[in-house]
Scaffold this motif. Structure first.
Motif, PDB file in Angstrom:
ATOM      1  N   GLU A 103       4.488   4.302  -7.185  1.00 30.10           N
ATOM      2  CA  GLU A 103       4.416   2.840  -7.103  1.00 30.10           C
ATOM      3  C   GLU A 103       5.499   2.227  -6.193  1.00 30.10           C
ATOM      4  OE1 GLU A 103       1.830   1.667  -8.538  1.00 30.10           O
ATOM      5  OE2 GLU A 103       2.155  -0.492  -8.359  1.00 30.10           O
ATOM      6  N   GLY A 104       6.745   2.628  -6.418  1.00 32.75           N
ATOM      7  CA  GLY A 104       7.840   2.067  -5.619  1.00 32.75           C
ATOM      8  C   GLY A 104       7.782   2.518  -4.165  1.00 32.75           C
ATOM      9  N   VAL A 107       3.850   0.804  -2.659  1.00 32.92           N
ATOM     10  CA  VAL A 107       3.742  -0.659  -2.699  1.00 32.92           C
ATOM     11  C   VAL A 107       4.978  -1.324  -2.111  1.00 32.92           C
ATOM     12  CG1 VAL A 107       3.362  -2.667  -4.163  1.00 32.92           C
ATOM     13  CG2 VAL A 107       2.275  -0.489  -4.729  1.00 32.92           C
ATOM     14  N   ALA A 108       6.167  -0.893  -2.561  1.00 30.70           N
ATOM     15  CA  ALA A 108       7.376  -1.598  -2.132  1.00 30.70           C
ATOM     16  C   ALA A 108       7.869  -1.105  -0.771  1.00 30.70           C
ATOM     17  CB  ALA A 108       8.470  -1.429  -3.183  1.00 30.70           C
TER      18      ALA A 108
ATOM     19  N   VAL B 139      12.164  -1.025  -8.820  1.00 32.77           N
ATOM     20  CA  VAL B 139      11.627  -0.113  -7.807  1.00 32.77           C
ATOM     21  C   VAL B 139      11.222  -0.870  -6.545  1.00 32.77           C
ATOM     22  CG1 VAL B 139      10.869   1.647  -9.446  1.00 32.77           C
ATOM     23  CG2 VAL B 139       9.237  -0.082  -8.668  1.00 32.77           C
ATOM     24  N   GLY B 140      11.434  -2.190  -6.529  1.00 28.28           N
ATOM     25  CA  GLY B 140      11.257  -2.947  -5.295  1.00 28.28           C
ATOM     26  C   GLY B 140       9.971  -3.751  -5.205  1.00 28.28           C
ATOM     27  N   LEU B 141       9.218  -3.838  -6.303  1.00 26.31           N
ATOM     28  CA  LEU B 141       8.005  -4.662  -6.268  1.00 26.31           C
ATOM     29  C   LEU B 141       8.385  -6.135  -6.325  1.00 26.31           C
ATOM     30  CD1 LEU B 141       6.578  -1.949  -6.858  1.00 26.31           C
ATOM     31  CD2 LEU B 141       5.165  -3.131  -8.523  1.00 26.31           C
ATOM     32  N   GLN B 145       3.433  -8.713  -7.019  1.00 23.96           N
ATOM     33  CA  GLN B 145       2.901  -7.340  -7.077  1.00 23.96           C
ATOM     34  C   GLN B 145       3.001  -6.788  -8.492  1.00 23.96           C
ATOM     35  OE1 GLN B 145       5.507  -5.767  -4.072  1.00 23.96           O
ATOM     36  NE2 GLN B 145       3.900  -5.693  -2.514  1.00 23.96           N
ATOM     37  N   ARG B 149      -0.312  -5.559 -10.409  1.00 24.04           N
ATOM     38  CA  ARG B 149      -0.536  -4.120 -10.546  1.00 24.04           C
ATOM     39  C   ARG B 149      -0.143  -3.575 -11.914  1.00 24.04           C
ATOM     40  NH1 ARG B 149      -1.444  -1.545  -5.971  1.00 24.04           N
ATOM     41  NH2 ARG B 149      -0.649   0.365  -6.903  1.00 24.04           N
TER      42      ARG B 149
END
Lengths: 250, 237
Positions: A103-104, A107-108, B139-141, B145, B149
């Motif tokens: 995910e990280g 997406v990020a 984690v940077g979302l 987002q 998600r």
């Protein structure tokens, strides 16, 4: 590499942090000790902006900002350079172990999917979960969930990992498997700040031990200094309570 | 007492003709109210400012009044207000009184449903621990987002049983649309009944149709819930 200065934080009338400073060099394993309510978790959360500090500054490599007035962009930059491991794991319940880790990345950080899966598999292999790629968090034990949490943290290749009491929610027999991985990470030279009650880990692995009480840093030094000849009375009292065989030279 | 089975058969078939209208009102109402209710629930959770106070006030107002009253209010007030706006304010020549009555039904049921769904979504979003939002941030979302998600997919699953209740409640409430002269299931049966004084027969048929419709909806939700909640099962499949 990381400098935080004058961090203050109050919840309503309760002043939890009173001008706390911390300096971390690359490769350091900083262990923060202290009785519960001493502000160590809040301090760690302020560094990653999970808690908005009332005052204080952070300097992380070339990023420099006020903790209270940081822009969304700066916060994002700092978060992308760091990773966080939670006491309660906080895995994404609707994602598999593998998806929790990718995910990280996808997406990020816009890593292509195939590449992200490769990285995630490597991270999960490293924490000993090669057979759990497709398991959902609910299907894993606490120790396994925390190992996914660690895999999620190391997969993004952070400059620093912040551990917030990573073993406190675990059954005693599961603590070992998580600590073992953290020891390996330390050996590889990964920079970390660890809030924990695991004294053995602090003694063996830390490069620097910070003792906090009542929202201030009471004392800091090498594990040897803190554990064998603490300067402050409060540190001694704490160690005596927590280590039955604690013996110090005056 | 003897039931007129021939009349019942006829009424059943005639009333089935109202089913599409019932579904039309239900579906359009949901399409209007779900996105609005969702954003209102989010605004209530995310900011503690003026907008969330307005949302709270609105929800209390709607929940504090019977739906029949809301229907009577809107149906007496809205057409003439719209007429005034169109004719006198904008100077258009459209005759609002010729507009399909179903539009009013959708407006009333949407206004009502928004209040119900806002609370429903708010509690569903609350079931997803705040820790997952924090983890997503670390984690940077982005917040958007993380909602899209992580949080919303889980909140939806948590909301499904209540959402099913609400949809069934809405379907049954659409029977009140006969107050606005909309020809749905109840209105058709009642008219048939009035022609021959076979009220009991007509009411039985109305009940039967609603039972069938609502059962189908429940089954549909059960299937959806089963499909979406795979991650909650303890044993790997």
């Amino acid at each position: 590499m990381l400098k935080v200065k004058n961090v203050s934080k109050a919840f309503k009338d309760n002043q939890v942090l009173k001008k706390v400073d911390l300096e971390v060099e690359k490769g350091d394993v900083v262990v923060i000790l202290g009785p519960s309510g001493s502000g160590k978790t809040t301090f760690l959360r302020c560094i990653d902006f999970l808690e908005k500090a009332d005052g204080g500054e952070i300097e992380f490599d070339d990023i420099k900002t006020d903790l209270n007035h940081a822009s969304a962009k700066t916060i994002e930059k700092i978060r992308k350079k760091s990773a966080f491991v939670f006491q309660n794991y906080n895995l994404f319940a609707n994602k598999t172990a593998l998806q929790n880790v990718t995910e990280g990345l996808t997406v990020a950080r816009k890593v292509p999917k195939a590449e992200a899966i490769e990285i995630a598999k490597k991270a999960l292999d490293k924490v000993g979960l090669s057979d759990k790629y497709d398991s959902y968090p609910v299907q894993l034990s606490g120790g396994q969930q925390q190992r996914v949490g660690i895999a999620r943290a190391i997969a993004v290749n952070p400059d620093i990992i912040l551990f917030d009491e990573p073993t406190s929610a675990l059954d005693p027999e599961l603590v070992g498997e998580v600590l073992k991985i953290m020891r390996e990470l330390a050996k590889e030279g990964i920079t970390m700040i660890v809030v924990t009650h695991e004294m053995k880990f602090a003694q063996d692995v830390a490069t620097k031990v910070v003792f906090m009480d009542g929202g201030v840093v009471v004392e800091e030094g090498s594990p040897k200094e803190i554990f064998t000849k603490p300067k402050e009375e409060r540190t001694r009292e704490f160690l005596m309570r927590i280590l039955p065989d604690f013996d110090y030279t005056i | 007492m003897k039931l007129n089975t021939e009349f019942m058969r006829e009424t059943f078939i005639a009333s089935l003709g109202g089913v599409p209208k019932t579904f039309l009102i239900t579906i359009l109402t949901l399409l209007v109210s779900i996105p609005i209710a969702f954003s209102m629930a989010l605004s209530k959770l995310e900011n503690k400012n003026v907008s969330s106070k307005i949302v709270t006030g609105y929800v209390s107002l709607i929940r504090g009044t019977p739906i029949v009253l809301q229907i009577l209010f809107i149906y007496s007030l809205l057409p003439s207000t719209l007429n005034y706006l169109i004719k006198d304010v904008f100077g258009l020549s459209y005759n609002i009184f010729k507009m399909n009555k179903i539009v009013y039904a959708i407006i009333v049921f949407s206004l009502n449903n928004i209040a119900v769904l806002t609370e429903l979504f708010r509690s569903a979003l609350g079931t997803v621990g705040h820790g997952q939002m924090e983890a997503a941030m670390t984690v940077g979302l982005s917040k958007r987002q993380a909602y899209a998600r992580i949080i919303i997919p889980q909140a939806l699953v948590a909301a499904l049983p209540n959402l099913c209740n609400t949809v069934i409640g809405l379907i049954k409430n659409t029977s009140l649309a006969f107050l606005m002269a909309v020809q749905e299931i109840t209105a058709i049966s009642k008219m048939k009944a009035a022609s021959g004084y076979y009220y009991i027969e007509a009411y039985l048929m109305i009940a039967l149709i609603y039972i069938i419709v609502c059962t189908v909806v429940q089954l549909l939700f059960a299937v959806i819930e089963h499909q979406l909640s795979g991650y909650k099962k303890r044993l790997a499949v």
